[in-house]
Design a protein around this motif. Structure first.
Motif, short mmCIF file in Angstrom:
data_model
loop_
_atom_site.label_atom_id
_atom_site.label_comp_id
_atom_site.label_asym_id
_atom_site.label_seq_id
_atom_site.Cartn_x
_atom_site.Cartn_y
_atom_site.Cartn_z
N ALA A 138 0.85 -1.19 0.00
CA ALA A 138 0.00 0.00 0.00
C ALA A 138 0.88 1.24 0.00
CB ALA A 138 -0.92 0.01 1.22
N LEU A 139 0.41 2.28 -0.69
CA LEU A 139 1.15 3.54 -0.79
C LEU A 139 0.22 4.71 -0.50
CD1 LEU A 139 3.01 3.00 -4.21
CD2 LEU A 139 3.93 2.64 -1.91
N SER A 140 0.81 5.77 0.06
CA SER A 140 0.08 7.02 0.24
C SER A 140 1.10 8.15 0.20
CB SER A 140 -0.67 7.02 1.58
OG SER A 140 -1.44 8.18 1.69
N ILE A 141 0.68 9.27 -0.35
CA ILE A 141 1.55 10.45 -0.42
C ILE A 141 0.91 11.55 0.42
CG2 ILE A 141 2.53 12.21 -1.95
CD1 ILE A 141 2.50 10.19 -4.18
N SER A 142 1.74 12.27 1.17
CA SER A 142 1.23 13.38 1.96
C SER A 142 0.65 14.44 1.03
CB SER A 142 2.34 13.97 2.84
OG SER A 142 3.36 14.52 2.03
N PRO A 143 -0.30 15.23 1.51
CA PRO A 143 -0.94 16.25 0.66
C PRO A 143 0.04 17.25 0.04
CG PRO A 143 -2.22 15.92 2.65
CD PRO A 143 -0.94 15.15 2.83
N ASP A 144 1.16 17.52 0.73
CA ASP A 144 2.13 18.45 0.16
C ASP A 144 3.11 17.75 -0.79
OD1 ASP A 144 3.86 17.06 1.85
OD2 ASP A 144 4.34 18.80 3.11
N GLY A 145 3.00 16.43 -0.94
CA GLY A 145 3.84 15.68 -1.86
C GLY A 145 5.26 15.43 -1.39
N ARG A 146 5.55 15.75 -0.13
CA ARG A 146 6.93 15.63 0.37
C ARG A 146 7.24 14.28 1.02
NH1 ARG A 146 9.61 20.92 1.60
NH2 ARG A 146 10.76 19.57 2.97
N ARG A 147 6.20 13.51 1.37
CA ARG A 147 6.44 12.23 2.04
C ARG A 147 5.66 11.12 1.35
NH1 ARG A 147 9.23 13.09 6.61
NH2 ARG A 147 8.84 14.96 7.81
N LEU A 148 6.32 9.98 1.22
CA LEU A 148 5.70 8.77 0.70
C LEU A 148 5.61 7.78 1.84
CD1 LEU A 148 4.74 6.87 -1.59
CD2 LEU A 148 7.15 6.29 -1.95
N TYR A 149 4.43 7.24 2.05
CA TYR A 149 4.23 6.23 3.09
C TYR A 149 4.04 4.89 2.40
CZ TYR A 149 3.39 10.42 5.80
OH TYR A 149 3.52 11.65 6.39
N VAL A 150 4.76 3.88 2.91
CA VAL A 150 4.72 2.55 2.32
C VAL A 150 4.39 1.54 3.40
CG1 VAL A 150 6.06 0.79 1.09
CG2 VAL A 150 6.54 3.22 0.68
N ALA A 151 3.37 0.72 3.15
CA ALA A 151 3.05 -0.39 4.05
C ALA A 151 3.66 -1.65 3.43
CB ALA A 151 1.55 -0.56 4.20
N ASN A 152 4.43 -2.36 4.23
CA ASN A 152 5.09 -3.58 3.77
C ASN A 152 4.36 -4.79 4.32
OD1 ASN A 152 7.34 -2.29 2.40
ND2 ASN A 152 7.92 -1.63 4.44
N GLY A 153 3.86 -5.63 3.41
CA GLY A 153 3.03 -6.76 3.79
C GLY A 153 3.74 -7.84 4.57
N LYS A 154 5.06 -7.93 4.45
CA LYS A 154 5.79 -9.00 5.12
C LYS A 154 6.86 -8.50 6.07
CE LYS A 154 4.95 -12.40 1.51
NZ LYS A 154 5.53 -13.44 0.67
N GLY A 155 6.89 -7.22 6.37
CA GLY A 155 7.80 -6.70 7.38
C GLY A 155 9.00 -5.99 6.80
N GLN A 156 10.06 -5.91 7.59
CA GLN A 156 11.26 -5.18 7.21
C GLN A 156 12.14 -5.93 6.22
OE1 GLN A 156 11.96 -1.96 8.06
NE2 GLN A 156 9.86 -2.08 8.77
N GLY A 157 12.08 -7.24 6.21
CA GLY A 157 12.90 -8.01 5.28
C GLY A 157 13.15 -9.40 5.81
N SER A 158 13.65 -10.25 4.96
CA SER A 158 13.96 -11.61 5.39
C SER A 158 15.34 -11.63 6.05
CB SER A 158 13.93 -12.57 4.21
OG SER A 158 14.88 -12.18 3.25
N LEU A 159 15.56 -12.62 6.85
CA LEU A 159 16.83 -12.76 7.57
C LEU A 159 17.36 -14.18 7.40
CD1 LEU A 159 15.77 -11.03 10.91
CD2 LEU A 159 17.14 -10.04 9.08
N PRO A 160 18.65 -14.39 7.60
CA PRO A 160 19.18 -15.75 7.55
C PRO A 160 18.70 -16.57 8.74
CG PRO A 160 20.87 -14.23 8.27
CD PRO A 160 19.67 -13.40 7.89
N ASN A 161 18.78 -17.87 8.62
CA ASN A 161 18.37 -18.75 9.72
C ASN A 161 19.49 -19.73 10.06
OD1 ASN A 161 18.06 -20.10 7.30
ND2 ASN A 161 16.31 -21.28 7.99
N PRO A 162 20.57 -19.25 10.65
CA PRO A 162 21.72 -20.11 10.91
C PRO A 162 21.44 -21.25 11.90
CG PRO A 162 21.99 -18.03 12.04
CD PRO A 162 20.78 -17.90 11.17
N ARG A 163 20.36 -21.13 12.71
CA ARG A 163 20.06 -22.19 13.69
C ARG A 163 18.84 -23.00 13.31
NH1 ARG A 163 19.98 -18.62 18.99
NH2 ARG A 163 18.69 -17.45 17.58
N GLY A 164 18.45 -23.01 12.07
CA GLY A 164 17.28 -23.81 11.74
C GLY A 164 16.65 -23.33 10.47
#
Length: 179
Positions: A138-164
């Protein structure tokens, strides 16, 4: 149906039909379907500009289809792939129009990026990509056009799984592949 978008005049409502690869134009007052037109595979988000253009992300393509909002004809097909010869897989699924109408921002879920498109009268072009978190939805832009808001469906990112995970042990938060 995937998304519903009311026209600013309140007379029409647009509905993206995911499985049918169509857009339905519905009369707001009566609920009657006034038109249905074809678009790309898996239409998801939509946006209208003040110039009679309906932008549609088609998630099973690498494209945003630009339709005439009244007649439904395709005016332009904008590729949002990272490379011109990329196979389908960018999964464009969300849109935001800049307040001044000069740019369209497109969430490419499977690229973890937002495409920035300079809108032209007859031809638009991708100016670049903004990295995001994991699977922007999902995306939204502030009314003044200076900020972009992004909703990430799965979080900040994937990570390694060295223990499993390991087949001989139950899955725990410490052994999951993703946070």
């Amino acid at each position: 149906p995937y998304r519903v978008l009311a026209a600013p005049d309140g007379v029409r409502v647009y509905v993206s039909n995911w499985g049918a690869a169509t857009i339905s134009v519905i009369e707001a007052a009566s609920g009657a379907v006034r038109a249905t037109f074809n678009t790309g595979a898996h239409p998801s988000d939509m946006a209208l500009d003040g110039r009679g253009r309906l932008f549609v992300t088609c998630s099973n393509t690498n494209s945003v289809y630009v339709h005439d909002a009244q007649g439904g004809g395709v005016k332009e097909q904008i590729s949002v792939a990272l490379h011109p010869r990329s196979p389908p897989g960018s999964t464009p699924n969300a849109l935001a129009l800049a307040p001044d109408g000069s740019r369209l921002l497109v969430a490419n879920a499977d690229n973890n990026a937002v495409a920035v498109i300079a809108l032209g009268d007859t031809e638009s072009r991708v100016e670049g990509f903004i990295p995001t978190g994991w699977y922007p939805t999902a995306l939204s832009i502030s009314p003044d056009g200076r900020r972009l808001y992004v909703a990430n469906g799965k979080g900040q990112g994937s990570l390694p799984n060295p223990r499993g995970p390991q087949a001989d042990r139950p899955t725990t938060p410490e052994t999951q592949y993703t946070p």
